[in-house]
Design a protein around this motif. Structure first.
Motif, PDB file in Angstrom:
ATOM      1  N   UNK A 229     -20.144 -18.661  -2.169  1.00 19.63           N
ATOM      2  CA  UNK A 229     -20.472 -20.057  -2.337  1.00 19.63           C
ATOM      3  C   UNK A 229     -21.400 -20.584  -1.425  1.00 19.63           C
ATOM      4  N   UNK A 230     -22.467 -21.528  -1.820  1.00 14.30           N
ATOM      5  CA  UNK A 230     -23.521 -21.835  -1.094  1.00 14.30           C
ATOM      6  C   UNK A 230     -22.644 -23.240  -0.422  1.00 14.30           C
ATOM      7  N   UNK A 231     -23.285 -23.300   0.889  1.00 12.89           N
ATOM      8  CA  UNK A 231     -22.657 -24.304   1.567  1.00 12.89           C
ATOM      9  C   UNK A 231     -22.590 -25.683   0.969  1.00 12.89           C
ATOM     10  N   UNK A 232     -23.619 -25.983   0.325  1.00 11.77           N
ATOM     11  CA  UNK A 232     -23.543 -27.321  -0.267  1.00 11.77           C
ATOM     12  C   UNK A 232     -23.158 -27.539  -1.619  1.00 11.77           C
ATOM     13  N   UNK A 233     -23.801 -28.024  -2.568  1.00  9.97           N
ATOM     14  CA  UNK A 233     -23.139 -28.164  -4.069  1.00  9.97           C
ATOM     15  C   UNK A 233     -23.352 -26.877  -4.427  1.00  9.97           C
ATOM     16  N   UNK A 234     -22.196 -26.608  -5.212  1.00  8.44           N
ATOM     17  CA  UNK A 234     -22.159 -25.183  -5.783  1.00  8.44           C
ATOM     18  C   UNK A 234     -23.216 -25.040  -7.085  1.00  8.44           C
ATOM     19  N   UNK A 235     -23.599 -26.071  -7.581  1.00  9.36           N
ATOM     20  CA  UNK A 235     -24.528 -26.100  -8.490  1.00  9.36           C
ATOM     21  C   UNK A 235     -25.971 -25.947  -7.960  1.00  9.36           C
ATOM     22  N   UNK A 236     -26.134 -26.226  -6.750  1.00  9.24           N
ATOM     23  CA  UNK A 236     -27.401 -26.305  -6.258  1.00  9.24           C
ATOM     24  C   UNK A 236     -28.408 -25.129  -6.621  1.00  9.24           C
ATOM     25  N   UNK A 237     -27.929 -23.863  -6.436  1.00  9.65           N
ATOM     26  CA  UNK A 237     -29.016 -22.720  -6.933  1.00  9.65           C
ATOM     27  C   UNK A 237     -29.521 -22.812  -8.362  1.00  9.65           C
ATOM     28  N   UNK A 238     -28.788 -23.345  -9.135  1.00  6.01           N
ATOM     29  CA  UNK A 238     -29.415 -23.707 -10.630  1.00  6.01           C
ATOM     30  C   UNK A 238     -30.062 -25.081 -10.984  1.00  6.01           C
ATOM     31  N   UNK A 239     -29.788 -25.872 -10.076  1.00  6.73           N
ATOM     32  CA  UNK A 239     -29.995 -27.150 -10.279  1.00  6.73           C
ATOM     33  C   UNK A 239     -31.540 -27.538 -10.517  1.00  6.73           C
ATOM     34  N   UNK A 240     -31.948 -28.375 -11.600  1.00  8.81           N
ATOM     35  CA  UNK A 240     -33.391 -28.582 -11.608  1.00  8.81           C
ATOM     36  C   UNK A 240     -33.501 -29.810 -10.650  1.00  8.81           C
ATOM     37  N   UNK A 241     -32.584 -30.612 -10.267  1.00 12.95           N
ATOM     38  CA  UNK A 241     -32.928 -31.690  -9.707  1.00 12.95           C
ATOM     39  C   UNK A 241     -32.444 -31.682  -8.216  1.00 12.95           C
ATOM     40  N   UNK A 242     -32.344 -30.372  -7.680  1.00 19.72           N
ATOM     41  CA  UNK A 242     -31.567 -30.044  -6.195  1.00 19.72           C
ATOM     42  C   UNK A 242     -32.751 -30.737  -5.251  1.00 19.72           C
ATOM     43  N   UNK A 243     -31.865 -31.446  -4.259  1.00 15.69           N
ATOM     44  CA  UNK A 243     -32.880 -31.922  -3.209  1.00 15.69           C
ATOM     45  C   UNK A 243     -32.216 -31.244  -1.803  1.00 15.69           C
ATOM     46  N   UNK A 244     -32.727 -31.460  -0.872  1.00 19.69           N
ATOM     47  CA  UNK A 244     -32.287 -31.044   0.534  1.00 19.69           C
ATOM     48  C   UNK A 244     -30.930 -31.201   0.806  1.00 19.69           C
ATOM     49  N   UNK A 245     -30.509 -32.468   0.511  1.00 15.67           N
ATOM     50  CA  UNK A 245     -29.100 -33.145   0.446  1.00 15.67           C
ATOM     51  C   UNK A 245     -28.206 -32.200   0.131  1.00 15.67           C
ATOM     52  N   UNK A 246     -28.361 -31.795  -1.230  1.00 18.37           N
ATOM     53  CA  UNK A 246     -27.543 -31.030  -1.951  1.00 18.37           C
ATOM     54  C   UNK A 246     -27.215 -29.664  -1.162  1.00 18.37           C
ATOM     55  N   UNK A 247     -28.116 -29.209  -0.552  1.00 18.12           N
ATOM     56  CA  UNK A 247     -28.056 -28.163  -0.146  1.00 18.12           C
ATOM     57  C   UNK A 247     -27.012 -27.853   1.291  1.00 18.12           C
ATOM     58  N   UNK A 248     -27.199 -29.424   1.907  1.00 22.23           N
ATOM     59  CA  UNK A 248     -26.546 -29.266   3.038  1.00 22.23           C
ATOM     60  C   UNK A 248     -25.003 -30.053   2.958  1.00 22.23           C
ATOM     61  N   UNK A 249     -24.826 -30.750   2.151  1.00 13.98           N
ATOM     62  CA  UNK A 249     -23.520 -31.382   1.932  1.00 13.98           C
ATOM     63  C   UNK A 249     -22.780 -31.245   0.414  1.00 13.98           C
ATOM     64  N   UNK A 250     -21.693 -30.956   0.522  1.00 16.20           N
ATOM     65  CA  UNK A 250     -21.056 -30.859  -0.845  1.00 16.20           C
ATOM     66  C   UNK A 250     -20.413 -32.244  -1.442  1.00 16.20           C
ATOM     67  N   UNK A 251     -21.106 -32.554  -2.745  1.00 15.15           N
ATOM     68  CA  UNK A 251     -20.791 -33.703  -3.157  1.00 15.15           C
ATOM     69  C   UNK A 251     -19.485 -33.706  -3.755  1.00 15.15           C
TER      70      UNK A 251
END
Lengths: 281, 322, 330, 319
Positions: free
Chosen positions: C288-310
């Motif tokens: 599981x990536x550390x941030x949002x679980x959808x981050x690797x596939x998300x077309x709107x991913x931002x750096x925040x999504x990688x760092x923090x799980x919503x």
């Protein structure tokens, strides 16, 4: 094809059972009557299969031999299936340490040379029908335990068993209504194949002289004595051997036929180590 | 016409009775077009597809009919000629990518096979071609994937491998039998898009078999609807969805829940069960479930007839001109 | 606690430990099948739960039915905390809470007659002791789900998959439950049969004033039967809302992608929307990536999504909630 | 994979320990005082107490049972299998002398089993439901059902008594005469291999049939492979993988067969030694025989596991 084989097997076994049932009534001569003037004779009108080394009628001996041979095979299998099913159910349903213990026990039995263990046990218990049955049961229950355990483990995860749990069914209800019916078919199949194996084992023990003791006639005994006179009286050993083969074959046919009708999945569980493979995970 | 199927019948013989898996179907497939084949399970769509390559497993058998591929009748070919068509001219993609790949051979070993068999290339020459193929179906890190075994890939990846394998030799016809049924929706969309683009690129014809009316609506040029081993309706996609003629087609379209539908509107399912193919009743196979049935439907089965110039239907109520 | 509340699922998590076995078991990680999942179901509504294979929706059902223990969190059924119940109390609760499974072949015991399959819950909960009454009750149930009571002495394999699913439904409603979990009840069925079963489920819902948790992977089906919908992705609820809100105005990129991936059975829609197709696949739950679980596939991913799980923002029952940084009020 | 094998190895060792306990127990409860046996054999039954005590100490049976067990295990590990009561020979030496004979028998019967089993199984599966298939299937069951001793009698009668093609019994060492050795071993190895052949044949058949019915075979046909190519490239390998598990069972059959065959054909191998030991209540020899067989069966099963993991790429992930 398999169906025909099954029917052939069934007919042969029913025939043997019928002969065993009425053996004393249909023997042409007294199987115990010796006639030292006519030993090791070939087939004649009076003795259809000839005579043995002390002049007894071979046909009558062989007919009487049906009884102990079938009796030992069936009884030993029945006893070992009862023990095995119980052990398997406990192992499969309880799991944990008991399961581990029973399984290692079956492992132990499975890597022993069956014939030598049975011979040794018969030597301990003293030769005779009873000891042969006990010895065979002692080593034979493990195959039943293994199969039952595997089936229980498999059935426990079935959706309809889970559905019963979700409904609030008790443990006993699940065992009796949902698990046990899954076990009966494989046990019957295993049993019919085990009978054939046990007949073969009993004959081997008799052949080596440790089975039922004279004057009881078993096919293995006849074979042992006849073997020494192979050149003079070939029928003396060939006939009882053929009967052993025929009965073993018939039980194998029945087992195969049952396996095919009951469950094609079984053809794997019996021979290979399906159970073991699932443990790999 | 690239492929012309005439009165094809494929039966399975069980004991003394026949299961008419495919019963007298005729259709055509033009170069570069996508033909959607729709039907529920057991309607004979897979049997029809397998028949085209003579892959029907025993006890099934093509009983009668012709399959003309570029003028040659596939049903009459010798084994040798047949083998030269399979996988080279006509390729197939199967439903379940979990079981359709050999579990004990690596992806690479399975991918090089078409090249080695049909083009007589050496393994060495074939491998770069295979890597190229894998790139084409967007498998990341294609070079090292060649050494992977099927179980090491996800379902979507395996289906990509299947697609790559089918497209290897630029076949003229690709038969895709429920290619995405076993996969998730989000992967399904991407794979179908991929399949569509590559077939268009290669100018190949695609026979897309599915039970999903949505997929056909999005990707097929023409559609045929199958029921109980027969084709009941055949038309251009737009026509079929706008003016479905056969009661079965209408029923199917009404059975599907739609997102944009009015709330609380009840679905109108087709009542009853599909018939048993082993003993079909006389007359129209849809008779029991039909809302418009008449006496003549029971008496004789309708055949596929033209209703308008490119809309065919097998229903007594829809004779031409009415 | 709200008296109107049928089921409250409060931050449940489920982990399957992953061991490396050499000689002794050594825990090397955990499979996060469920991660802090919360939702409420009020009496009389149908909550739809959608997600792709492996997202944990079946585990949700199994944990609610107490077929699997939770790692964390609590489930309340009519205000009762299920994990605190004794065996006897649990059996009582199970009378009011039933489940219908996906597989119409596996979920019925092949060696039992339909009479005994449908009647099994009656036996277990000792609803009736008279043989005649028992048979009448089963016959009523069969009629209710559209089966001919004369077929009660047949075995499951003599029925088609649609009919089997009817048998499952009859078994589930035999003890007159209040709450029914439908775990992919129509996924294995053909389109024409699927519609029959959906209608049947709606009928009996009205008749017995049932509450449903309806689990499926097909958003269109869920939309049809539900009043509210929760979307799951890799063990988390990413969006939950009223069904029309969710479908017309999706907020989470995953919901959007899911909606546009559904092929609409209308050729005119073909070129309408640019499909927001997802790249990549639902990978192993272990990494599981550390941030949002959808981050690797998300077309709107931002750096925040990688760092923090919503996290799913809080709100009351009918609000449109989503777990996405794009829609988070800070 | 590694951890899986380690686990199996541990299980095998645990089993071996249980086996040793069991064997020890069996040998201790065998009837008859072995010392009396020796006295009968070597001193005509006349002995004083000193001699008896001395013999008891020599065989180590004057100690308490747990000590006896520990001593036995320790000696076994260092290769000291004790002394035969019947002949006074060192058991280890008896073993080494007979081992080559039995090994040759085992190898010969393994060759027969595999040769017949694989070819019949493959032919059966490829020509399934033909007359030949039915014949071979029944033949395989017959192979499994025919008792070793009866097969021996029939073959001796046909090939030796009636036609004198092969010698009826006896053993010719390989070093003495190669042809003599092969002729002497032909019949015993065939007889010992029969059951294994039947087992392998039916197993290969069912395994190959189930593989041939799988989806990936259809894929291979759809790629344009011929029947032969499909069989060789796609079907044989996955079909053979599960067959390796039969090796353990076959080994069991061969072992059981060796006891009777060596006894019948008067072949001076381990099996004959084991049977004779039972007749003579020669417990050090019985113990050693049982133990050696158990170790071998465990080893074969362990090797099968290793082979399985090596052949089947799917096992690697499972562990």
């Amino acid at each position: 094809m398999k169906n025909r084989i099954f029917i052939v097997g069934l007919i042969i076994i029913l025939g043997f059972l019928a002969i065993a049932a009425i053996a004393p009534q249909i023997v042409p001569c007294d199987p115990e009557a010796q006639d030292l003037y006519h030993v090791l004779e070939g087939p004649s009108r009076q003795h259809l299969l000839g005579t043995d080394d002390v002049g007894r009628d071979l046909l009558s001996r062989v007919i009487m031999g049906t009884r102990p041979t079938l009796f030992i095979g069936v009884t030993a299998t029945f006893l070992s299936s009862v023990i095995g099913v119980l052990m398997g159910l406990i192992a499969g349903y309880k799991g944990g340490f008991i399961d581990m213990f029973i399984m290692r026990l079956t492992d132990t039995f499975m890597c022993m040379p069956v014939l030598i263990v049975v011979l040794a046990l018969v030597a301990v218990l003293g030769p005779g029908i009873k000891s042969v049955i006990m010895a065979i049961t002692f080593i034979n229950w493990t195959s039943f335990a293994r199969i039952v355990r595997g089936e229980v483990l498999f059935a426990r995860e079935l959706p309809y068993v889970e559905a019963a749990r979700a409904m609030g069914a008790s443990g006993l209800r699940i065992i009796f209504f949902h698990l046990l019916p899954n076990v009966t078919a494989p046990v019957i199949v295993t049993a019919s194949i085990a009978i054939s194996g046990n007949i073969m084992l009993e004959s081997a023990v008799s052949f080596l002289g440790l089975g039922a003791q004279p004057p009881t006639s078993t096919w293995g005994n006849e074979l042992r004595i006849g073997y020494s006179y192979l050149e003079i009286a070939p029928l003396f050993s060939l006939v009882p051997g053929a009967l052993i083969t025929l009965s073993v074959l018939a039980f194998n046919f029945i087992g195969d036929g049952l396996r095919d009708t009951f469950d094609p999945r079984l053809s794997n569980t019996l021979l290979n180590k399906n159970v073991k493979k699932s443990e790999v995970k | 016409m690239l492929l012309k199927v005439l009165n094809l019948c494929t039966y399975y013989q069980t004991g003394s009775s026949y299961v008419r898996a495919v019963d007298d179907i005729s259709f055509e497939l033009a170069k570069g077009e996508t033909l959607g084949v729709v039907g529920e399970s057991g309607c004979g769509k897979t049997a029809a597809a397998l028949s085209l390559m003579r892959l029907i497993p025993s006890p099934g058998r093509i009983v009668s009919g012709k399959i003309l591929f570029e003028g040659k009748d596939i049903t009459a070919l010798s084994i040798k000629e047949l083998l030269s068509i399979r996988g080279d001219q006509i390729a197939m993609i199967f439903q379940d990518p979990m079981t359709a790949l050999n579990p004990v051979l690596s992806i690479g070993e399975q991918l090089v096979e078409p090249f080695m068999i049909h083009r007589r290339l050496s393994r060495k020459v074939a491998i770069p071609l295979c890597i190229e193929l894998l790139n084409k179906v967007r498998i990341p890190d294609a070079g090292s994937r060649m050494k992977s075994y099927p179980h090491e890939l996800s379902g979507g990846m395996r289906q990509r491998v299947m697609i790559a394998m089918a497209l290897a030799l630029n076949p003229k016809i690709i038969i895709a039998d429920e290619p995405t049924t076993a996969l998730d929706v989000s992967i399904q969309a991407e794979l179908l898009e991929l399949l569509k683009n590559i077939t268009r690129e290669q100018n190949a014809s695609l026979m897309l078999i599915t039970h999903n009316l949505g997929i056909v609506a999005r990707y097929a040029d023409r559609v045929m609807i199958m029921y109980a081993g027969r084709i009941v309706e055949k038309a251009f996609t737009l026509n079929l969805y706008q003016t479905p003629l056969h009661p079965y087609t209408k029923g199917l379209l009404d059975s599907v829940p739609r997102l944009n539908q009015n709330n609380n509107k009840k679905l109108t399912p087709i009542k009853g069960q599909p018939p048993d193919l082993a003993n079909l009743p006389q007359g129209c196979a849809f008779y029991e479930r039909c809302t418009l049935k008449e006496a003549r439907c029971k008496a004789k089965a309708p055949t596929l007839k033209k209703f308008t110039c490119d809309h065919e239907v097998a229903c007594w109520l829809k004779e031409e001109g009415k | 606690m709200n008296a109107n509340l049928m089921l409250k699922v409060n931050k449940i998590s489920k982990q399957f430990p992953v061991y490396r076995r050499t000689v002794f078991k050594k825990k090397i990680g955990a499979l996060n099948v469920l991660n802090s999942v919360s939702f409420d179901i009020v009496k009389g509504e149908t909550l739809g739960l959608v997600g792709e294979s492996g997202c944990g929706k079946t585990t949700v059902c199994r944990t609610i039915m107490q077929l699997e223990p939770l790692t964390a969190g609590e489930i309340f059924f009519k205000g009762e905390r299920l994990s605190m119940l004794t065996k006897k109390e649990l059996r009582q609760v199970r009378r009011h809470m039933q489940i219908i499974y996906q597989d119409p072949f596996g979920s019925l015991n092949p060696r039992m007659k339909v009479l005994d399959i449908i009647g099994e819950p009656l036996m277990i909960h000792k609803i009736t002791s008279s043989k005649g009454e028992y048979k009448d009750m089963v016959a009523d149930l069969m009629m209710m789900v559209g089966l001919n009571p004369l077929m009660s002495s047949r075995y499951p394999h003599e029925f088609s998959s649609g009919q089997r699913q009817r048998i499952s439904i009859a078994r589930a409603i035999a003890v007159k439950p209040d709450f029914l979990i439908c775990d992919e009840p129509v996924s294995a069925l053909d389109v024409s049969i699927q519609a029959q079963i959906i209608n049947l489920l709606e009928e009996i819902k009205d008749k017995f004033s049932l509450t449903y948790l309806f689990v499926a992977h097909d958003l269109a089906v869920v939309h049809h039967v539900s009043s509210r919908i929760a979307v799951m992705y890799r063990g988390e609820i990413v969006e939950i809302a009223d069904k029309d809100n969710l479908c017309r105005n999706p907020k989470h990129p995953y919901t959007k992608a899911l909606l546009s991936a559904i092929p609409v059975p209308d050729p005119k829609e073909r070129y309408k929307d640019e499909h927001a197709l997802l790249r990549g696949e639902n990978n192993d739950l272990l990494d599981v990536p550390s941030g949002c679980r959808f981050y690797p596939r998300c077309p709107f991913a931002m750096s925040l999504c990688y760092q923090k799980r919503p996290v799913l923002n809080k709100g009351n029952h009918h609000e449109h909630l989503t777990a996405c940084h794009l829609h988070q009020e800070s | 994979m590694k951890s899986y094998l380690l686990k199996r190895l541990l299980y095998s060792l645990l089993t071996l320990w249980l086996v040793s306990l069991f064997i020890f127990a069996i040998a201790r409860i065998l009837p008859g005082d072995p010392v009396q046996g020796v006295l009968m054999a070597s001193h005509m039954g006349i002995a004083d107490n000193n001699l008896i005590e001395g013999l008891r100490a020599k065989f180590g049976i004057d100690q308490p049972l747990p000590i006896q067990y520990l001593v036995w295990v320790k000696n076994f590990i260092i290769g000291d299998f004790g002394v035969s009561i019947a002949s006074g020979e060192k058991v280890f030496e008896m073993f080494m002398k007979r081992l080559p004979v039995t090994l040759e028998l085992f190898m010969g019967s393994a060759i027969w089993s595999m040769l017949i089993g694989f070819s019949c199984g493959i032919i059966s599966a490829v020509r399934r439901n033909s007359f030949l298939d039915h014949l071979l299937t029944v033949g395989a069951v017959l192979g499994l059902s025919i008792p070793v001793f009866w097969e021996g009698i029939v073959l001796i009668y046909l090939l030796s008594v009636m036609t004198h093609i092969l010698p009826p019994s006896g053993y010719v060492p390989f070093t003495e005469s190669i042809t003599g050795n092969l002729l002497a071993m032909a019949m015993p190895t065939f007889i010992m291999g029969t059951q294994g052949a039947g087992l392998i044949a039916r197993y290969v058949r069912s395994s190959l049939l189930s593989v041939l019915g799988q989806d990936f075979i259809r894929t291979a046909y759809a790629k344009g492979l011929s029947e032969r190519q499909v069989l060789i490239r796609h079907a044989l390998k996955p079909a053979m993988i599960p067959v390796t598990t039969v090796a353990g069972l076959t080994f069991g059959y061969v072992t059981a067969g060796s006891f009777i065959v060596e006894y019948m054909f008067a072949i001076p191998g381990l099996g004959r030694m084991g049977v004779n030991a039972i007749f003579a209540n020669d417990f050090p020899v019985i113990q050693a025989t049982l133990f050696i067989v158990a170790i071998n069966i465990l080893a074969v099963n362990f090797l099968v596991d290793v082979l399985y993991g090596y052949l089947d790429p799917r096992v690697k992930v499972r562990s």
